[in-house]
Design a protein around this motif. Structure first.
Motif, mmCIF file in Angstrom:
data_model
loop_
_atom_site.group_PDB
_atom_site.id
_atom_site.type_symbol
_atom_site.label_atom_id
_atom_site.label_comp_id
_atom_site.label_asym_id
_atom_site.label_seq_id
_atom_site.Cartn_x
_atom_site.Cartn_y
_atom_site.Cartn_z
ATOM 1 N N THR A 65 0.827 -1.216 0.000
ATOM 2 C CA THR A 65 0.000 0.000 0.000
ATOM 3 C C THR A 65 0.861 1.265 0.000
ATOM 4 N N GLY A 66 2.077 1.173 0.519
ATOM 5 C CA GLY A 66 2.981 2.324 0.455
ATOM 6 C C GLY A 66 3.354 2.645 -0.984
ATOM 7 N N ALA A 67 3.616 1.599 -1.773
ATOM 8 C CA ALA A 67 3.922 1.805 -3.190
ATOM 9 C C ALA A 67 2.708 2.359 -3.918
ATOM 10 N N MET A 68 1.514 1.908 -3.523
ATOM 11 C CA MET A 68 0.292 2.426 -4.118
ATOM 12 C C MET A 68 0.139 3.917 -3.804
ATOM 13 N N ALA A 69 0.411 4.295 -2.567
ATOM 14 C CA ALA A 69 0.302 5.701 -2.169
ATOM 15 C C ALA A 69 1.296 6.566 -2.937
#
Length: 204
Positions: A65-69
């Motif tokens: 989810t960090g990469a998504m953000a």
């Protein structure tokens, strides 16, 4: 696993070759993006497969989810969509289950999506577990669907804000033989750097 999709609905007379060219020239940029399970560059073309609209609607499954953000708000790629089309609503769902299908090694050429509302009366026994039972049934249905010849990847996710279930399936065929689909797409390109890292089965 986290699912995300934004839909860019285009004019009825829009030349969809513009989108095809865009993807052909730039779709590879996420082919090695860390944290991304897959991105399906999908379109709907007015009058094809019953679509009432021209639409560019990329779909993502993220492992991180960090990469998504970072992609969405950190200058990691979404700014190109904002620059060229304005800022669309980016819908997102928490992953429930994912399965590799028999056609996992073939390039997907079609996709299907089914969006269904979780009914307000999903807990008739008032135990609080009605939602759990519903999701169990949906997860089993997904598992069975994923065994069909031609399935590349099948995913199930939930939007707990609008209480809506998402089923998204990639197919090796040029059309998506999912009778329950609410939308059908053509897949122009698949970036799948973290495909092997997507969960197999239920994601908890």
């Amino acid at each position: 696993m986290y699912a995300k999709q934004y839909e860019i609905t285009l004019p009825a007379d829009y030349d969809m070759q513009i989108i095809r060219k865009r993807v052909a020239e730039g779709g590879h940029v996420l082919d090695d993006r860390a944290g991304l399970g897959l991105k399906a560059y999908v379109i709907r073309e007015r009058g094809t497969d019953g679509s009432p609209v021209n639409q560019y609607a990329p779909f993502y499954l993220w492992n991180d989810t960090g990469a998504m953000a970072r992609f969405l708000v950190g200058g990691g790629g979404f700014q190109n969509i904002v620059r060229d089309f304005g800022r669309p609503v980016a819908r997102h769902w928490t992953g429930i289950a994912c399965h590799a299908g028999p056609a996992r090694t073939a390039p997907p050429r079609a996709a299907s999506r089914r969006l269904t509302a979780v009914p307000c009366d999903a807990d008739p026994d008032r135990t609080g577990l009605g939602l759990t039972a519903l999701v169990e049934r949906e997860a089993e249905e997904l598992r069975q669907l994923a065994r069909q010849e031609g399935v590349h990847t099948a995913a199930l996710a939930v939007d707990p804000h609008h209480w809506q279930l998402l089923r998204f399936v990639l197919w090796a065929e040029t059309s998506a033989p999912d009778e329950d689909a609410t939308e059908r797409y053509e897949v122009l390109h698949l970036s799948a750097p973290g495909l092997a890292d997507l969960p197999e089965g239920r994601d908890w």
